[in-house]
Motif scaffolding. Sequence first.
Motif, mmCIF file in Angstrom:
data_model
loop_
_atom_site.group_PDB
_atom_site.id
_atom_site.type_symbol
_atom_site.label_atom_id
_atom_site.label_comp_id
_atom_site.label_asym_id
_atom_site.label_seq_id
_atom_site.Cartn_x
_atom_site.Cartn_y
_atom_site.Cartn_z
ATOM 1 N N THR A 43 -49.452 -111.835 -60.814
ATOM 2 C CA THR A 43 -50.819 -112.036 -61.289
ATOM 3 C C THR A 43 -50.816 -113.225 -62.244
ATOM 4 O O THR A 43 -49.807 -113.895 -62.418
ATOM 5 C CB THR A 43 -51.347 -110.783 -62.013
ATOM 6 O OG1 THR A 43 -50.536 -110.533 -63.182
ATOM 7 C CG2 THR A 43 -51.295 -109.563 -61.094
ATOM 8 N N VAL A 99 -55.130 -110.768 -57.675
ATOM 9 C CA VAL A 99 -56.127 -110.807 -58.741
ATOM 10 C C VAL A 99 -55.776 -109.805 -59.829
ATOM 11 O O VAL A 99 -55.971 -110.058 -61.016
ATOM 12 C CB VAL A 99 -57.537 -110.518 -58.172
ATOM 13 C CG1 VAL A 99 -58.549 -110.349 -59.297
ATOM 14 C CG2 VAL A 99 -57.963 -111.632 -57.233
ATOM 15 N N SER A 100 -55.232 -108.660 -59.425
ATOM 16 C CA SER A 100 -54.954 -107.597 -60.393
ATOM 17 C C SER A 100 -53.626 -106.925 -60.082
ATOM 18 O O SER A 100 -53.144 -106.947 -58.944
ATOM 19 C CB SER A 100 -56.075 -106.544 -60.363
ATOM 20 O OG SER A 100 -56.057 -105.838 -59.129
ATOM 21 N N ASP A 109 -53.738 -104.235 -57.312
ATOM 22 C CA ASP A 109 -53.635 -104.794 -55.958
ATOM 23 C C ASP A 109 -52.180 -105.057 -55.596
ATOM 24 O O ASP A 109 -51.749 -104.810 -54.465
ATOM 25 C CB ASP A 109 -54.439 -106.097 -55.854
ATOM 26 C CG ASP A 109 -55.941 -105.869 -55.935
ATOM 27 O OD1 ASP A 109 -56.377 -104.738 -55.670
ATOM 28 O OD2 ASP A 109 -56.668 -106.821 -56.277
ATOM 29 N N GLU A 160 -60.593 -102.775 -65.878
ATOM 30 C CA GLU A 160 -59.903 -102.778 -64.592
ATOM 31 C C GLU A 160 -59.347 -101.388 -64.328
ATOM 32 O O GLU A 160 -58.905 -100.705 -65.254
ATOM 33 C CB GLU A 160 -58.770 -103.793 -64.663
ATOM 34 C CG GLU A 160 -58.056 -104.075 -63.371
ATOM 35 C CD GLU A 160 -57.025 -105.170 -63.558
ATOM 36 O OE1 GLU A 160 -57.216 -106.259 -62.993
ATOM 37 O OE2 GLU A 160 -56.040 -104.944 -64.273
ATOM 38 N N ASN A 161 -59.371 -100.968 -63.079
ATOM 39 C CA ASN A 161 -58.885 -99.631 -62.740
ATOM 40 C C ASN A 161 -57.356 -99.646 -62.664
ATOM 41 O O ASN A 161 -56.749 -99.436 -61.620
ATOM 42 C CB ASN A 161 -59.483 -99.167 -61.411
ATOM 43 C CG ASN A 161 -59.202 -97.703 -61.142
ATOM 44 O OD1 ASN A 161 -58.935 -96.935 -62.072
ATOM 45 N ND2 ASN A 161 -59.245 -97.308 -59.887
ATOM 46 N N SER A 162 -56.744 -99.920 -63.827
ATOM 47 C CA SER A 162 -55.284 -99.985 -63.897
ATOM 48 C C SER A 162 -54.796 -99.065 -65.007
ATOM 49 O O SER A 162 -55.524 -98.760 -65.951
ATOM 50 C CB SER A 162 -54.816 -101.415 -64.172
ATOM 51 O OG SER A 162 -55.060 -101.783 -65.515
ATOM 52 N N HIS A 174 -65.748 -99.901 -63.852
ATOM 53 C CA HIS A 174 -64.534 -100.463 -63.265
ATOM 54 C C HIS A 174 -64.846 -101.840 -62.672
ATOM 55 O O HIS A 174 -65.620 -101.957 -61.724
ATOM 56 C CB HIS A 174 -63.969 -99.527 -62.198
ATOM 57 C CG HIS A 174 -63.305 -98.320 -62.786
ATOM 58 N ND1 HIS A 174 -63.492 -97.050 -62.295
ATOM 59 C CD2 HIS A 174 -62.478 -98.185 -63.843
ATOM 60 C CE1 HIS A 174 -62.790 -96.189 -63.020
ATOM 61 N NE2 HIS A 174 -62.172 -96.856 -63.961
ATOM 62 N N THR A 216 -62.994 -105.782 -61.714
ATOM 63 C CA THR A 216 -61.766 -106.562 -61.580
ATOM 64 C C THR A 216 -61.757 -107.679 -62.615
ATOM 65 O O THR A 216 -62.807 -108.106 -63.108
ATOM 66 C CB THR A 216 -61.644 -107.181 -60.182
ATOM 67 O OG1 THR A 216 -62.685 -108.160 -60.000
ATOM 68 C CG2 THR A 216 -61.758 -106.115 -59.098
ATOM 69 N N GLN A 217 -60.556 -108.164 -62.936
ATOM 70 C CA GLN A 217 -60.443 -109.293 -63.869
ATOM 71 C C GLN A 217 -61.250 -110.485 -63.380
ATOM 72 O O GLN A 217 -61.866 -111.204 -64.180
ATOM 73 C CB GLN A 217 -58.972 -109.687 -64.032
ATOM 74 C CG GLN A 217 -58.108 -108.665 -64.744
ATOM 75 C CD GLN A 217 -58.416 -108.552 -66.225
ATOM 76 O OE1 GLN A 217 -58.772 -109.523 -66.876
ATOM 77 N NE2 GLN A 217 -58.298 -107.351 -66.757
ATOM 78 N N THR A 240 -59.362 -106.614 -71.327
ATOM 79 C CA THR A 240 -58.955 -107.766 -70.525
ATOM 80 C C THR A 240 -57.689 -108.398 -71.073
ATOM 81 O O THR A 240 -57.027 -107.840 -71.950
ATOM 82 C CB THR A 240 -60.111 -108.789 -70.445
ATOM 83 O OG1 THR A 240 -59.770 -109.830 -69.536
ATOM 84 C CG2 THR A 240 -60.443 -109.353 -71.811
#
Length: 330
Positions: free
Chosen positions: A41, A71-72, A75, A141-143, A168, A170-171, A188
């Motif tokens: 990333t 992207v994340s 992913d 982010e869903n992390s 939720h 994404t960055q 972030t």
Amino acid sequence: MGFPFHPRLRPLTILTVIGLVVVLLSSCSRPSPPLIKLGITRWPGGAFLFLAQEKKYFEEEGVRVQLVEFVSTPDAIDAYKAGEIDGMTCSTLDMVKAAEESRRIPQAFIVSDSSNGGDVIMARDDIHRPEELSGARIGCENSHLCKYLLQSALDDAKLSEEQIDIHHITQLAMEDAFRQGEVDALVTRPPVSIRLEREPGVHAIYSSSELPTDILNVIVADKTLIDQQPEAIRSVIRAWERAYKFYTKNPDLAQRMMGQRIGLRPDEFARSLEKIRLVSPEEKEHYFGEDQGLLVSTEDTHRKLCDMGISDRESAVEKLIAPAALTTQP
């Protein structure tokens, strides 16, 4: 009409031809270096892989590395679980969860950095501290890492997840969501956080500087690959260390090269490095050697994840550390 030929040259000519044939055949039969696909990333600590690629250090160390950009981190983890990549850059939190959610075993073989302000909660100008997040719309982010940082901030503020509204995002979509007023705060990291610093009134209200030993970032590869191709992994380690040393000797050039790859100006990339603590090659003995620094840190992080209900207490984190014989030897 042919060229004049001297009989005495014939044996030498034959030997020369035979020698050339042997060289050509041996070069053709020599196996090509293994291809290792690493997910990456735009985290600044992992950008040294980009630098190693730009400087052709992987090739010079005899290994082929394909950097697959995501992207994340979620992913990248999904791609790892699906067998589409051999390893990735991630935090130890993500490494633990990837192991729990997959039949594969990710093993850390490089410690790149620790986050010391890089992971951050940024808010608009009327929110100044975590206690004021009650009722706020928070982009996250869903992390597992984002959840961990947000939960830590809520715990410190004595707030519950029910008191906030989590979106939720994404960055990649965070900047637009923030500018369009869809959220009041974001969980972030660079490069997004560095670019948001340009916005008037946007500021950090909580960061990984509150958790300086918790968020350790690593490069992992699947255990099967490490077991079967240890020399290739050593080559990756050597290339990484050469990139680090190039940075220490040529910081301005290195920052420009890495900044271009993650979408930051050289001065912005330099600022992003101020929010992490890079781990030098000389420190690998601490993390992988007798001190077992990486194992100790990962076990501590795992306990905290369990206390938050994010992780499984039965996970055996010791299997997630590559052998010291691999990681500490040249």
